[in-house]
Design a protein around this motif. Sequence first.
Motif, mmCIF file in Angstrom:
data_model
loop_
_atom_site.group_PDB
_atom_site.id
_atom_site.type_symbol
_atom_site.label_atom_id
_atom_site.label_comp_id
_atom_site.label_asym_id
_atom_site.label_seq_id
_atom_site.Cartn_x
_atom_site.Cartn_y
_atom_site.Cartn_z
ATOM 1 N N GLY A 6 -10.860 -6.267 0.536
ATOM 2 C CA GLY A 6 -11.019 -5.040 1.138
ATOM 3 C C GLY A 6 -10.046 -3.977 0.265
ATOM 4 N N ILE A 7 -9.129 -4.183 -0.160
ATOM 5 C CA ILE A 7 -7.950 -3.407 -1.111
ATOM 6 C C ILE A 7 -8.895 -3.137 -2.351
ATOM 7 N N ALA A 8 -9.353 -3.920 -2.855
ATOM 8 C CA ALA A 8 -10.286 -3.820 -4.075
ATOM 9 C C ALA A 8 -11.534 -2.850 -3.807
ATOM 10 N N GLU A 9 -12.208 -3.066 -2.403
ATOM 11 C CA GLU A 9 -13.405 -1.990 -2.340
ATOM 12 C C GLU A 9 -12.502 -0.550 -2.053
ATOM 13 N N CYS A 10 -11.473 -0.416 -1.531
ATOM 14 C CA CYS A 10 -10.632 0.838 -1.338
ATOM 15 C C CYS A 10 -10.690 1.366 -2.479
ATOM 16 N N GLN A 11 -10.020 0.611 -3.545
ATOM 17 C CA GLN A 11 -9.843 1.102 -4.860
ATOM 18 C C GLN A 11 -10.849 1.656 -5.492
ATOM 19 N N ILE A 12 -12.190 1.117 -5.229
ATOM 20 C CA ILE A 12 -13.263 1.488 -6.094
ATOM 21 C C ILE A 12 -13.888 3.043 -5.311
ATOM 22 N N ARG A 13 -13.770 2.803 -3.977
ATOM 23 C CA ARG A 13 -14.156 4.062 -3.206
ATOM 24 C C ARG A 13 -13.264 5.262 -3.217
ATOM 25 N N PHE A 14 -11.883 4.930 -3.449
ATOM 26 C CA PHE A 14 -10.987 5.953 -3.527
ATOM 27 C C PHE A 14 -10.048 6.043 -4.841
ATOM 28 N N PRO A 15 -10.997 6.199 -6.156
ATOM 29 C CA PRO A 15 -9.907 5.906 -7.331
ATOM 30 C C PRO A 15 -8.651 6.594 -7.562
ATOM 31 N N ASN A 16 -8.704 7.851 -6.890
ATOM 32 C CA ASN A 16 -7.676 8.747 -6.929
ATOM 33 C C ASN A 16 -6.197 8.105 -6.159
ATOM 34 N N VAL A 17 -6.630 7.285 -5.082
ATOM 35 C CA VAL A 17 -5.326 6.520 -4.436
ATOM 36 C C VAL A 17 -4.823 5.341 -4.891
ATOM 37 N N PRO A 18 -3.599 5.450 -5.834
ATOM 38 C CA PRO A 18 -2.958 4.315 -6.622
ATOM 39 C C PRO A 18 -2.636 3.182 -5.457
ATOM 40 N N ILE A 19 -3.247 2.068 -5.864
ATOM 41 C CA ILE A 19 -2.812 0.953 -5.360
ATOM 42 C C ILE A 19 -2.339 -0.087 -6.143
ATOM 43 N N MET A 20 -1.012 -0.639 -6.289
ATOM 44 C CA MET A 20 -0.894 -1.461 -7.167
ATOM 45 C C MET A 20 0.405 -2.273 -6.938
ATOM 46 N N PHE A 21 0.327 -3.486 -6.571
ATOM 47 C CA PHE A 21 1.500 -4.498 -6.296
ATOM 48 C C PHE A 21 1.197 -5.683 -6.773
ATOM 49 N N CYS A 22 1.844 -6.161 -7.597
ATOM 50 C CA CYS A 22 1.833 -7.538 -8.175
ATOM 51 C C CYS A 22 3.086 -8.160 -8.516
ATOM 52 N N GLU A 23 3.362 -9.205 -7.721
ATOM 53 C CA GLU A 23 4.732 -9.922 -7.873
ATOM 54 C C GLU A 23 4.557 -10.735 -9.156
ATOM 55 N N THR A 24 3.473 -11.537 -9.428
ATOM 56 C CA THR A 24 3.428 -12.485 -10.408
ATOM 57 C C THR A 24 2.189 -12.206 -11.104
ATOM 58 N N ARG A 25 2.009 -12.626 -12.409
ATOM 59 C CA ARG A 25 0.698 -12.704 -13.093
ATOM 60 C C ARG A 25 -0.292 -13.041 -12.270
ATOM 61 N N LYS A 26 -0.363 -14.136 -11.975
ATOM 62 C CA LYS A 26 -1.322 -14.870 -11.110
ATOM 63 C C LYS A 26 -2.067 -13.641 -10.187
ATOM 64 N N LEU A 27 -1.136 -12.930 -9.191
ATOM 65 C CA LEU A 27 -1.416 -12.244 -8.340
ATOM 66 C C LEU A 27 -2.215 -10.834 -9.059
ATOM 67 N N ALA A 28 -1.490 -10.594 -10.068
ATOM 68 C CA ALA A 28 -2.323 -9.464 -10.828
ATOM 69 C C ALA A 28 -3.565 -9.686 -11.469
ATOM 70 N N GLN A 29 -3.795 -10.996 -12.041
ATOM 71 C CA GLN A 29 -5.101 -11.468 -12.662
ATOM 72 C C GLN A 29 -6.194 -11.718 -11.355
ATOM 73 N N GLY A 30 -5.667 -12.033 -10.233
ATOM 74 C CA GLY A 30 -6.669 -11.981 -9.094
ATOM 75 C C GLY A 30 -7.073 -10.922 -8.671
#
Length: 110
Positions: free
Chosen positions: A13-37
């Motif tokens: 759902g977060i990924a779909e929101c990022q595609i539909r609303f690219p001007n709204v930054p969403i970024m939270f990655c605690e680990t490299r594994k989370l960032a890659q996912g």
Amino acid sequence: MPEDVRPSVVADGIAECQIRFPNVPIMFCETRKLAQGRTYRFLAAASVGLAEEMVGANAARALESAPPLAPAPPAPEPPAPEPPADAPASASASRSRSAPSPTAVTAWPV
């Protein structure tokens, strides 16, 4: 309830929101594994979004190139009303329904 939702559903759902609303930054990655996912889900959602846009554009293009419709054929004339079966044989089809027959006028004077 929030505890009943799988984490992958939230991530999609977060990924779909990022595609539909690219001007709204969403970024939270605690680990490299989370960032890659998250990156994987973002790119998957972008691929689906692009495919949907291409399908819509192709459908719109097909509608624009469709040939014009032929004109409708003229409507058939309605059949002339037939006199009832118990009507006298002298009843004329051209006589108006509002005017009584001469026989009826003499039989039932007003």
